[in-house]
Design a protein around this motif. Structure first.
Motif, PDB file in Angstrom:
ATOM      1  N   CYS A   1      38.566  39.757  39.597  1.00  0.00           N
ATOM      2  CA  CYS A   1      38.371  40.442  40.871  1.00  0.00           C
ATOM      3  C   CYS A   1      38.574  41.792  40.521  1.00  0.00           C
ATOM      4  O   CYS A   1      39.683  42.610  40.244  1.00  0.00           O
ATOM      5  N   GLU A   2      37.455  42.461  40.740  1.00  0.00           N
ATOM      6  CA  GLU A   2      37.188  43.952  40.439  1.00  0.00           C
ATOM      7  C   GLU A   2      37.685  44.089  38.923  1.00  0.00           C
ATOM      8  O   GLU A   2      37.041  43.893  38.238  1.00  0.00           O
ATOM      9  N   GLN A   3      38.765  44.870  38.837  1.00  0.00           N
ATOM     10  CA  GLN A   3      39.172  45.185  37.519  1.00  0.00           C
ATOM     11  C   GLN A   3      40.353  44.381  36.903  1.00  0.00           C
ATOM     12  O   GLN A   3      40.613  44.404  35.742  1.00  0.00           O
ATOM     13  N   ASP A   4      40.556  43.572  37.665  1.00  0.00           N
ATOM     14  CA  ASP A   4      41.712  42.618  37.284  1.00  0.00           C
ATOM     15  C   ASP A   4      41.223  41.017  36.859  1.00  0.00           C
ATOM     16  O   ASP A   4      40.336  40.495  37.443  1.00  0.00           O
ATOM     17  N   CYS A   5      42.110  40.363  36.284  1.00  0.00           N
ATOM     18  CA  CYS A   5      41.876  39.133  36.012  1.00  0.00           C
ATOM     19  C   CYS A   5      42.873  38.228  36.525  1.00  0.00           C
ATOM     20  O   CYS A   5      44.281  38.578  36.563  1.00  0.00           O
ATOM     21  N   ILE A   6      42.631  37.072  37.606  1.00  0.00           N
ATOM     22  CA  ILE A   6      43.647  36.678  38.559  1.00  0.00           C
ATOM     23  C   ILE A   6      43.419  35.162  38.184  1.00  0.00           C
ATOM     24  O   ILE A   6      42.433  34.693  37.769  1.00  0.00           O
ATOM     25  N   ARG A   7      44.481  34.445  38.861  1.00  0.00           N
ATOM     26  CA  ARG A   7      44.587  33.115  38.900  1.00  0.00           C
ATOM     27  C   ARG A   7      43.488  32.606  40.143  1.00  0.00           C
ATOM     28  O   ARG A   7      43.207  33.489  40.965  1.00  0.00           O
ATOM     29  N   GLU A   8      43.149  31.162  40.063  1.00  0.00           N
ATOM     30  CA  GLU A   8      42.312  30.577  40.977  1.00  0.00           C
ATOM     31  C   GLU A   8      43.005  30.657  42.565  1.00  0.00           C
ATOM     32  O   GLU A   8      42.067  30.492  43.285  1.00  0.00           O
ATOM     33  N   PHE A   9      44.063  30.548  42.505  1.00  0.00           N
ATOM     34  CA  PHE A   9      44.836  30.154  43.760  1.00  0.00           C
ATOM     35  C   PHE A   9      45.170  31.942  44.491  1.00  0.00           C
ATOM     36  O   PHE A   9      45.766  31.983  45.394  1.00  0.00           O
ATOM     37  N   GLN A  10      44.751  32.840  43.742  1.00  0.00           N
ATOM     38  CA  GLN A  10      45.051  34.173  44.161  1.00  0.00           C
ATOM     39  C   GLN A  10      43.871  34.928  44.724  1.00  0.00           C
ATOM     40  O   GLN A  10      42.749  34.695  44.305  1.00  0.00           O
TER      41      GLN A  10
ATOM     42  N   CYS B   1      41.108  37.366  46.353  1.00  0.00           N
ATOM     43  CA  CYS B   1      40.354  38.680  45.801  1.00  0.00           C
ATOM     44  C   CYS B   1      39.789  39.397  47.170  1.00  0.00           C
ATOM     45  O   CYS B   1      38.790  39.056  47.562  1.00  0.00           O
ATOM     46  N   ASP B   2      40.569  40.431  47.566  1.00  0.00           N
ATOM     47  CA  ASP B   2      40.198  41.513  48.547  1.00  0.00           C
ATOM     48  C   ASP B   2      40.006  40.400  49.919  1.00  0.00           C
ATOM     49  O   ASP B   2      39.192  40.356  50.738  1.00  0.00           O
ATOM     50  N   GLY B   3      41.090  39.410  49.856  1.00  0.00           N
ATOM     51  CA  GLY B   3      41.019  38.484  51.109  1.00  0.00           C
ATOM     52  C   GLY B   3      40.098  37.280  50.947  1.00  0.00           C
ATOM     53  O   GLY B   3      39.798  36.530  51.884  1.00  0.00           O
ATOM     54  N   ASP B   4      39.351  37.131  49.848  1.00  0.00           N
ATOM     55  CA  ASP B   4      38.179  36.175  49.784  1.00  0.00           C
ATOM     56  C   ASP B   4      38.871  35.117  48.566  1.00  0.00           C
ATOM     57  O   ASP B   4      39.385  35.629  47.785  1.00  0.00           O
ATOM     58  N   CYS B   5      38.334  33.760  48.726  1.00  0.00           N
ATOM     59  CA  CYS B   5      38.768  32.807  47.801  1.00  0.00           C
ATOM     60  C   CYS B   5      37.410  32.320  47.137  1.00  0.00           C
ATOM     61  O   CYS B   5      36.364  32.523  47.718  1.00  0.00           O
ATOM     62  N   PRO B   6      37.593  31.531  46.052  1.00  0.00           N
ATOM     63  CA  PRO B   6      36.519  30.770  45.588  1.00  0.00           C
ATOM     64  C   PRO B   6      36.010  29.882  46.340  1.00  0.00           C
ATOM     65  O   PRO B   6      36.530  29.514  47.485  1.00  0.00           O
ATOM     66  N   ALA B   7      34.615  29.431  46.015  1.00  0.00           N
ATOM     67  CA  ALA B   7      33.944  28.692  47.141  1.00  0.00           C
ATOM     68  C   ALA B   7      34.512  27.485  47.319  1.00  0.00           C
ATOM     69  O   ALA B   7      34.423  26.855  48.461  1.00  0.00           O
ATOM     70  N   ASP B   8      35.200  26.733  46.543  1.00  0.00           N
ATOM     71  CA  ASP B   8      36.041  25.472  46.667  1.00  0.00           C
ATOM     72  C   ASP B   8      37.423  25.684  47.325  1.00  0.00           C
ATOM     73  O   ASP B   8      38.077  24.592  47.426  1.00  0.00           O
ATOM     74  N   ARG B   9      37.558  26.698  47.699  1.00  0.00           N
ATOM     75  CA  ARG B   9      39.072  26.964  48.313  1.00  0.00           C
ATOM     76  C   ARG B   9      38.985  28.100  49.363  1.00  0.00           C
ATOM     77  O   ARG B   9      37.726  28.334  49.885  1.00  0.00           O
ATOM     78  N   PHE B  10      39.965  27.716  50.463  1.00  0.00           N
ATOM     79  CA  PHE B  10      40.144  28.617  51.613  1.00  0.00           C
ATOM     80  C   PHE B  10      41.457  29.495  51.528  1.00  0.00           C
ATOM     81  O   PHE B  10      42.343  28.907  51.081  1.00  0.00           O
ATOM     82  N   LEU B  11      41.357  30.643  52.223  1.00  0.00           N
ATOM     83  CA  LEU B  11      42.575  31.353  52.352  1.00  0.00           C
ATOM     84  C   LEU B  11      43.578  30.852  53.372  1.00  0.00           C
ATOM     85  O   LEU B  11      43.198  30.789  54.789  1.00  0.00           O
ATOM     86  N   CYS B  12      44.598  30.734  53.001  1.00  0.00           N
ATOM     87  CA  CYS B  12      45.759  30.232  54.082  1.00  0.00           C
ATOM     88  C   CYS B  12      47.051  30.814  53.638  1.00  0.00           C
ATOM     89  O   CYS B  12      47.505  30.595  52.359  1.00  0.00           O
ATOM     90  N   GLY B  13      47.714  31.939  54.412  1.00  0.00           N
ATOM     91  CA  GLY B  13      48.622  32.638  54.094  1.00  0.00           C
ATOM     92  C   GLY B  13      48.234  33.553  52.709  1.00  0.00           C
ATOM     93  O   GLY B  13      47.169  34.252  53.017  1.00  0.00           O
ATOM     94  N   ASP B  14      48.864  33.884  51.936  1.00  0.00           N
ATOM     95  CA  ASP B  14      48.512  34.684  50.721  1.00  0.00           C
ATOM     96  C   ASP B  14      48.331  34.051  49.515  1.00  0.00           C
ATOM     97  O   ASP B  14      48.035  34.502  48.377  1.00  0.00           O
TER      98      ASP B  14
ATOM     99  N   LEU C   1      28.207  28.311  38.088  1.00  0.00           N
ATOM    100  CA  LEU C   1      29.384  29.018  37.705  1.00  0.00           C
ATOM    101  C   LEU C   1      29.219  30.590  38.049  1.00  0.00           C
ATOM    102  O   LEU C   1      28.145  31.032  37.955  1.00  0.00           O
ATOM    103  N   GLY C   2      30.045  31.122  38.723  1.00  0.00           N
ATOM    104  CA  GLY C   2      29.949  32.320  39.252  1.00  0.00           C
ATOM    105  C   GLY C   2      29.605  32.752  40.482  1.00  0.00           C
ATOM    106  O   GLY C   2      29.428  34.164  41.058  1.00  0.00           O
ATOM    107  N   MET C   3      29.118  31.938  41.399  1.00  0.00           N
ATOM    108  CA  MET C   3      28.763  31.851  42.930  1.00  0.00           C
ATOM    109  C   MET C   3      29.778  31.897  43.880  1.00  0.00           C
ATOM    110  O   MET C   3      30.891  31.218  43.539  1.00  0.00           O
ATOM    111  N   PHE C   4      29.717  32.811  44.942  1.00  0.00           N
ATOM    112  CA  PHE C   4      30.980  32.715  45.711  1.00  0.00           C
ATOM    113  C   PHE C   4      30.360  33.305  47.047  1.00  0.00           C
ATOM    114  O   PHE C   4      29.080  33.587  47.129  1.00  0.00           O
ATOM    115  N   ILE C   5      31.304  33.106  48.061  1.00  0.00           N
ATOM    116  CA  ILE C   5      30.760  33.571  49.432  1.00  0.00           C
ATOM    117  C   ILE C   5      31.656  34.874  49.823  1.00  0.00           C
ATOM    118  O   ILE C   5      32.787  34.625  49.590  1.00  0.00           O
ATOM    119  N   LYS C   6      31.065  35.896  50.445  1.00  0.00           N
ATOM    120  CA  LYS C   6      31.822  36.941  50.773  1.00  0.00           C
ATOM    121  C   LYS C   6      31.146  37.523  52.071  1.00  0.00           C
ATOM    122  O   LYS C   6      29.786  37.763  52.046  1.00  0.00           O
TER     123      LYS C   6
END
Length: 377
Positions: free
Chosen positions: A116-125, A127-140, A270-275
């Motif tokens: 996520c930009e300069q950070d390494c984050i977990r899959e449930f976090q 990134c700028d309000g966006d989630c991986p393609a196989d997940r959806f944002l709910c709460g934080d 791998l590496g593809m996402f929706i924004k």
């Protein structure tokens, strides 16, 4: 300094360089001579380490343990941890995550960490309000679509809760508080008859209770005759062509249906996402890919198939192989050059070339970079 004629007169001391140290296990295990100096065992002496140590960086020695050999590596003159990048790159068997972290190429890490930009984050976090393609944002947090039905959950500030649970006295779109103010329900109509919840000639779209219509999803409105519409792609299949050296962006076309509509990907590379309603692939790989874009809302879903062809920007050709005697263990020299395919308009300098050699003992590979003229050896 030595205590007498270059020797330690006290038997309870030993000579280390030009210094006498107490003859204890601690000092024997901690110090060693280096010319006229006495240094610690983790320090290099003239660029060398003891037999049971290995050199890491310019002047550090690490014990030859499996832990140390897997944990530390040399980067220029420094000794760094294996999870740290060196000049922006990770060692073989690791992948870059963020700007300052390298993760081991394991299935667990590839599935659970992302940049996520300069950070390494977990899959449930997010990134700028966006989630991986196989997940959806709910709460934080990003919830896995395969485990949670997105149409049944909504955000209440930082929490993720069921659609039937109010959030500080409010309900999701298309719903309202029940008379008891404890759950969210489909809005009732002010009055009805037992036969009017769905129209005179229509099958019932809800129930009339005490003169009030309680509509069944996807129906709403007076007498439950208005319908929430499921998403529908204008085009069910699209064909695309692109080159490998590109930041691929695929706008998602028009989708009809009642909002809000959520988008997700299935069977994607791998590496593809929706924004922002755009499919993004920062570093496309050469090949043919078939993935599915899915749109969903509270009443249904629709999908669109995409056939994507990524063409190479250059090809590598081996021009010569030289070796004096192929049946002896000598070096084999390979040389060649790369040819621009004409579709990318790229410089031929510093292009990566992977070489795979098959032998009777198995295959092995290595990578090289081209020179300014596109040649490699």
């Amino acid at each position: 300094m030595f205590e007498c004629n270059g020797k330690c007169y006290n038997q309870e001391k030993f000579a280390c360089g030009s210094v006498c140290y107490p003859n204890t296990t601690y000092y024997h295990q901690t110090y060693r001579p280096c010319g006229q100096n006495c240094i610690q065992k983790h320090q290099a002496c003239a660029g060398s380490c003891k037999d049971d140590y290995f050199l890491c960086g310019e002047d550090q020695c690490k014990t030859n343990t499996t832990y140390n050999m897997e944990t530390y590596r040399t980067c220029d003159d420094a000794c760094i941890a294996s999870w740290q990048p060196c000049d922006g790159s990770c060692q073989e068997g690791y992948f870059k995550c963020g700007t300052d972290s390298c993760k081991e190429n394991t299935t667990h890490n590839l599935e659970h960490y992302r940049t996520c930009e300069q950070d390494c984050i977990r899959e449930f976090q997010p990134c700028d309000g966006d989630c991986p393609a196989d997940r959806f944002l709910c709460g934080d947090e990003c919830r896995r679509s395969s485990q949670y039905n997105q149409s049944l959950w909504w955000s209440c500030e930082s929490a993720c809760q069921a659609y039937t649970e109010p959030c500080k006295g409010t309900c999701p779109p298309f719903m309202e508080l029940s008379p008891q103010k404890v759950i969210c329900i489909t809005p009732p109509e002010p009055s009805c008859r037992n036969v009017s919840c769905g129209g005179k000639d229509l099958a019932p779209h809800g129930s009339c209770v005490s003169g009030i219509c309680f509509c069944s999803i996807p129906w709403f409105g007076p007498n439950c005759t208005e319908e929430y519409l499921a998403p529908k792609f204008v085009s069910q299949e699209i064909l695309l062509n692109a080159s490998e050296i590109s930041y691929l962006k695929i706008p998602i076309g028009n989708i009809s249906g009642s909002k809000p509509i959520s988008l997700s990907l299935r069977n994607y590379p791998l590496g593809m996402f929706i924004k922002n309603r755009t499919i993004i692939w920062p570093s496309p790989k050469v090949g043919s890919f078939h993935f599915i874009t899915e749109a969903s809302n509270i009443v249904g879903s629709d999908s669109q198939q995409t056939l994507l062809q990524i063409s190479p920007c250059y090809n590598a050709n081996i021009s010569s192989i030289s070796k004096s005697q192929f049946w002896t263990k000598q070096n084999i020299w390979l040389s060649g050059s790369v040819l621009d395919s004409g579709s990318c308009n790229i410089s031929l300098a510093s292009l990566p070339v992977s070489i795979i050699i098959a032998t009777e003992n198995g295959n092995f590979s290595y990578s090289v970079l081209t020179d300014i003229n596109g040649h490699f050896d």
